[in-house]
Design an enzyme around this catalytic site. Sequence first.
Site, short mmCIF file in Angstrom:
data_model
loop_
_atom_site.label_atom_id
_atom_site.label_comp_id
_atom_site.label_asym_id
_atom_site.label_seq_id
_atom_site.Cartn_x
_atom_site.Cartn_y
_atom_site.Cartn_z
N ARG A 106 -14.43 18.73 -19.46
CA ARG A 106 -15.05 19.62 -20.46
C ARG A 106 -15.58 20.84 -19.72
O ARG A 106 -16.34 20.71 -18.76
CB ARG A 106 -16.20 18.95 -21.20
CG ARG A 106 -17.05 20.00 -21.94
CD ARG A 106 -18.09 19.45 -22.84
NE ARG A 106 -17.51 18.88 -24.03
CZ ARG A 106 -18.16 18.72 -25.18
NH1 ARG A 106 -19.42 19.10 -25.29
NH2 ARG A 106 -17.56 18.17 -26.20
N HIS A 133 -10.27 21.85 -28.67
CA HIS A 133 -11.06 20.61 -28.66
C HIS A 133 -10.19 19.51 -29.30
O HIS A 133 -10.47 19.04 -30.40
CB HIS A 133 -12.36 20.82 -29.44
CG HIS A 133 -13.42 19.79 -29.16
ND1 HIS A 133 -13.25 18.74 -28.28
CD2 HIS A 133 -14.69 19.65 -29.66
CE1 HIS A 133 -14.34 18.01 -28.25
NE2 HIS A 133 -15.24 18.54 -29.07
N GLN A 136 -11.49 16.06 -30.59
CA GLN A 136 -12.27 16.21 -31.82
C GLN A 136 -11.33 16.23 -33.03
O GLN A 136 -11.58 15.58 -34.04
CB GLN A 136 -13.07 17.53 -31.76
CG GLN A 136 -13.87 17.82 -33.01
CD GLN A 136 -15.05 16.86 -33.17
OE1 GLN A 136 -15.82 16.68 -32.25
NE2 GLN A 136 -15.18 16.24 -34.33
N ASP A 228 -18.83 24.44 -38.17
CA ASP A 228 -19.25 24.23 -36.78
C ASP A 228 -20.31 25.28 -36.48
O ASP A 228 -20.49 26.23 -37.25
CB ASP A 228 -18.01 24.38 -35.86
CG ASP A 228 -18.31 24.11 -34.39
OD1 ASP A 228 -19.39 23.57 -34.07
OD2 ASP A 228 -17.44 24.45 -33.54
N CYS A 269 -18.30 18.80 -36.61
CA CYS A 269 -18.05 18.12 -35.32
C CYS A 269 -19.35 17.70 -34.64
O CYS A 269 -19.33 16.79 -33.82
CB CYS A 269 -17.24 19.03 -34.41
SG CYS A 269 -18.02 20.65 -34.16
N ARG A 297 -15.03 9.56 -32.95
CA ARG A 297 -14.73 10.12 -31.62
C ARG A 297 -14.44 9.00 -30.65
O ARG A 297 -13.53 9.07 -29.84
CB ARG A 297 -15.91 10.95 -31.10
CG ARG A 297 -16.28 12.20 -31.90
CD ARG A 297 -15.17 13.23 -31.91
NE ARG A 297 -14.67 13.54 -30.59
CZ ARG A 297 -15.31 14.28 -29.67
NH1 ARG A 297 -16.48 14.81 -29.93
NH2 ARG A 297 -14.76 14.52 -28.48
N1 CP Z 1 -18.46 17.12 -31.13
C1 CP Z 1 -18.71 17.14 -29.81
O1 CP Z 1 -17.82 17.41 -28.97
O2 CP Z 1 -19.96 16.78 -29.48
P1 CP Z 1 -20.59 16.87 -28.02
O3 CP Z 1 -20.68 18.31 -27.67
O4 CP Z 1 -21.94 16.21 -28.16
O5 CP Z 1 -19.70 16.12 -27.07
N1 NVA Z 2 -17.63 25.09 -30.98
C1 NVA Z 2 -18.62 24.24 -30.38
C2 NVA Z 2 -18.18 22.81 -30.46
C3 NVA Z 2 -19.15 21.81 -29.92
C4 NVA Z 2 -18.63 20.42 -30.00
C5 NVA Z 2 -18.85 24.66 -28.95
O1 NVA Z 2 -17.88 24.98 -28.25
O2 NVA Z 2 -20.00 24.72 -28.53
#
Ligand code: CP
Ligand code: NVA
Length: 311
Positions: A106, A133, A136, A228, A269, A297
């Site tokens: 990540r 993502h 997700q 989101d 999400c 998830r």
């Molecule tokens: N939805 C999601 O990816 O959550 P986190 O950022 O908590 O991993």
């Molecule tokens: N779009 C958001 C998603 C978090 C799961 C981000 O990138 O912060």
Amino acid sequence: MSLFGRSLLTLLDYSPEEIRYLLKLSHKVKAEAKKGRVFNRFNGKTLALLFEKRSTRTRCAFETAFGEEGGHPVFLSTQDIQLGSKESIEDTARVLGRMFSAIQFRGFKQETAETLAKYSNVPVYNGLTDLYHPTQALADLMTLEECFGTEKGKNLVFVGDGRNNVARSLMVICSKLGTNFTVITPAELNPDNELRERTAPIAEKSGAVITVTSDINAVKGADALYTDVWISMGEEDKRDERVKLLSPYQVNQNLMEKTGKRDTIFLHCLPAVKGEEVTADVIDGNNSRAWDQAENRKHTIKALMLATLIK
Ligand code: CP
Ligand code: NVA
């Protein structure tokens, strides 16, 4: 079908059949979990969890799904390892590939996930980058299947920052699976043309109708309304501009009613900023499936690892 040894970087390189296979396995994994059946399927395997950005769900999903099946997950933040600082991504990938069965990444650049996959020789899972993502999106489509039996022909409407990783991955998966996908976003935040051009022929094949518009009335007929955060991780300096652009696009009870359907579900999400992109009464209300989505998830991530790590 075998997905053994495959990475998951964008979902663009997965066929509709392969995605359906992962979703089917996810439902099976969830049913097993509900019966309290845990096996030892990752016994003797190791998973590197690389995080440049914070996470609650993704980290916990990977770590618990892998660990409870006898695998050994190792959490490594940029405080812990050299990842492009002092040692190239290529070299880090080569070394991790000698010690781990798989790598979750990540972070910021999509390119980092791609480089890890290229040089490690083990499956690499994209746990979120600035661009995509994909894990997700798997959980989101699993949730749609739970709610409606199928995703094909359903209307998923994303309201908010149309150029972000979550909206982009939804565009990919919906194009593949024949789910109509509408992005309602101010023109300044439209998903980029390159992605639209890449997904258009895929959608044509599956029958999915993909729409990008700034017209909030396009929520009409939505089976699911999805939003989101307005400010994604790494974009904190854009706060003022985003709040200004996206305030008219808040998902609230009034917008839920505009769909014209009483059973429209709400998806997010998470994490959510209640009072910004969504009001508390919607996300905590009866039509919200955000918490199932969060649980899913874990099931989808376990299914992904089973499919790619076990022969
Ligand atoms: N939805 C999601 O990816 O959550 P986190 O950022 O908590 O991993
Ligand atoms: N779009 C958001 C998603 C978090 C799961 C981000 O990138 O912060």
